[in-house]
Design an enzyme around this catalytic site. Structure first.
Site, PDB file in Angstrom:
ATOM      1  N   SER A  83      63.899  25.308 -34.991  1.00 36.30           N
ATOM      2  CA  SER A  83      64.315  25.270 -33.532  1.00 36.30           C
ATOM      3  C   SER A  83      65.525  25.002 -31.899  1.00 36.30           C
ATOM      4  O   SER A  83      66.251  25.634 -31.811  1.00 36.30           O
ATOM      5  CB  SER A  83      63.055  24.472 -33.224  1.00 36.30           C
ATOM      6  OG  SER A  83      61.704  25.524 -32.939  1.00 36.30           O
ATOM      7  N   ASP A 304      62.677  31.284 -32.189  1.00 37.13           N
ATOM      8  CA  ASP A 304      63.834  31.144 -32.786  1.00 37.13           C
ATOM      9  C   ASP A 304      63.805  31.232 -34.503  1.00 37.13           C
ATOM     10  O   ASP A 304      64.966  31.614 -34.909  1.00 37.13           O
ATOM     11  CB  ASP A 304      63.796  29.930 -32.467  1.00 37.13           C
ATOM     12  CG  ASP A 304      62.146  29.133 -32.742  1.00 37.13           C
ATOM     13  OD1 ASP A 304      61.149  29.748 -33.057  1.00 37.13           O
ATOM     14  OD2 ASP A 304      62.523  27.966 -32.231  1.00 37.13           O
TER      15      ASP A 304
HETATM   16 MG    MG Z   1      60.352  24.703 -29.735  1.00 39.07          MG
END
Ligand code: MG
Length: 372
Positions: A83, A304
């Protein structure tokens, strides 16, 4: 005057005076958005979207997005991103190493799209169902070598003028181990309205747009939706109206994160994924309602990376899914991008995760940066 000439005069008076040469050089489809809302479903791949869609009677708000693309969620130090590197790619347009927050491979700070929006006089906001210092929101506002430097990330919020802030992680502001600062107090001294779940519910607050707004939803990590967390759709709605009013002509940049979709993947828990996706869908609905009315807002929904290698296995029905997981970690599959509103056309095709940053800037008509 004949009835025809009267009709013609009325017709002419109804048409706004325009410069025809301008119209020729500016095709109708090239419209610059005033606001950008980037919504990140952490760990949200195609199967996560599919599962929540089936549970919702085979419908998803993402069907309302006219443009769909795919991005390559790859880190600089490996095929699989996390992330931190994933969010840094979206926020700053650079491919970096896993764990990096708002810095490139040489740990040099990279200006984020949120920081650039602020520098251009726009209002800015971050909303998350995680800690506000967690990797995804952090990459938009902090520049640190590693994602676990949460107290440094919290201090970074004081270096900005971010207008609207909702998320967990209050302890990184108020119970700090690395120094004795009380960042919550410092935010107040800077002129912020600051509150939290211990003082009052978010539903009971009508933010005053003359002041920046910060609200802490937890001391550490917020609850899951299944355990009663319900603020994401409300906070998304509040953010759009607050930032729209506060920004005036200049517009705003807002990032909204559905953070715990990924946590369901980490736990290999399909019910967790679906309840978090359902909550994120409600936030998308709130954002779309604003964007439909506003007409000048570009909305992008993406992730992401995917987490879990989540699959909907044979034998599943719409009413009864049979999930499977290949891992409890992030995976390397292409990630969907959904775009709505002026500038959405820029998000067609298959491109690098870093290109989302470049496409957001291009849609705003911002000149390209030398560093990229
Ligand atoms: Mg996150």
């Amino acid at each position: 005057m004949t009835i025809y000439s009267l009709f013609f005069m009325l017709l002419l008076s109804a048409i706004p005076v325009s410069n025809t040469s301008e119209i020729r050089t500016e095709p109708a489809e090239v419209v610059t958005p005033r606001n950008i809302i980037l919504m990140i479903g952490d760990g949200m791949g195609i199967s996560q979207i599919s599962a929540a869609m089936y549970v919702n009677g085979n419908k998803t708000n993402l069907e309302k997005f006219p443009v769909v693309g795919l991005h390559k969620a790859i880190a600089a130090d490996g095929l699989i991103t996390d992330s931190a590197a994933g969010s840094t790619a979206l926020a700053c347009g650079v491919r970096t190493y896993t764990g990096a927050i708002g810095v490139n491979q040489d740990t040099m700070p990279m200006m984020s799209i949120l920081e650039e929006a602020e520098a251009r006089g726009m209002a800015t906001g971050l909303v998350t169902t995680s800690s506000i210092t967690d990797a995804t929101p952090a990459a938009f506002i902090a520049h640190v070598k590693l994602r676990n430097q949460v107290e440094d990330i919290a201090a970074s919020f004081l270096n900005t003028e971010i207008d609207f802030l909702v998320g967990g992680g209050e302890n990184a502001f108020t119970r700090r181990k690395t120094d004795n600062r009380n960042l919550r107090l410092e935010l107040e001294q800077k002129g912020y309205f600051v509150s939290g779940y211990k003082e009052q519910a978010l539903t009971d607050i009508v933010p005053v747009t003359q002041q920046n707004f910060a609200y802490f939803t937890a001391e550490e990590e917020p609850l899951s939706a299944a355990k009663g967390r319900n603020y994401l759709p409300l906070a998304s709605n509040m953010a759009t109206y607050f930032l729209n009013k506060r920004s005036g002509e200049k517009g705003f940049f807002l990032m909204v994160e559905g953070a715990q979709i990924e946590w369901g993947g980490h736990e290999k828990n399909s019910e967790y994924i679906i309840s978090e996706m359902t909550d994120f869908e409600k936030a998308i609905s709130e954002v779309l309602k604003f964007a439909e009315r506003d007409g000048e807002t570009l909305v992008i929904v993406t992730a992401d990376h995917e987490t879990g290698g989540y699959a909907i296995n044979p034998g599943s029905t719409v009413d009864s899914l049979i999930p499977a997981f290949s891992t409890d970690q992030a995976t390397g599959s292409l990630i969907p991008v959904f775009a709505y509103g002026p500038g959405a056309e820029y998000f067609r095709g298959i491109y690098d995760n870093t290109s989302i940053y470049a496409r957001m800037r291009k849609s705003m008509g911002w000149a390209s940066r030398a560093s990229n």
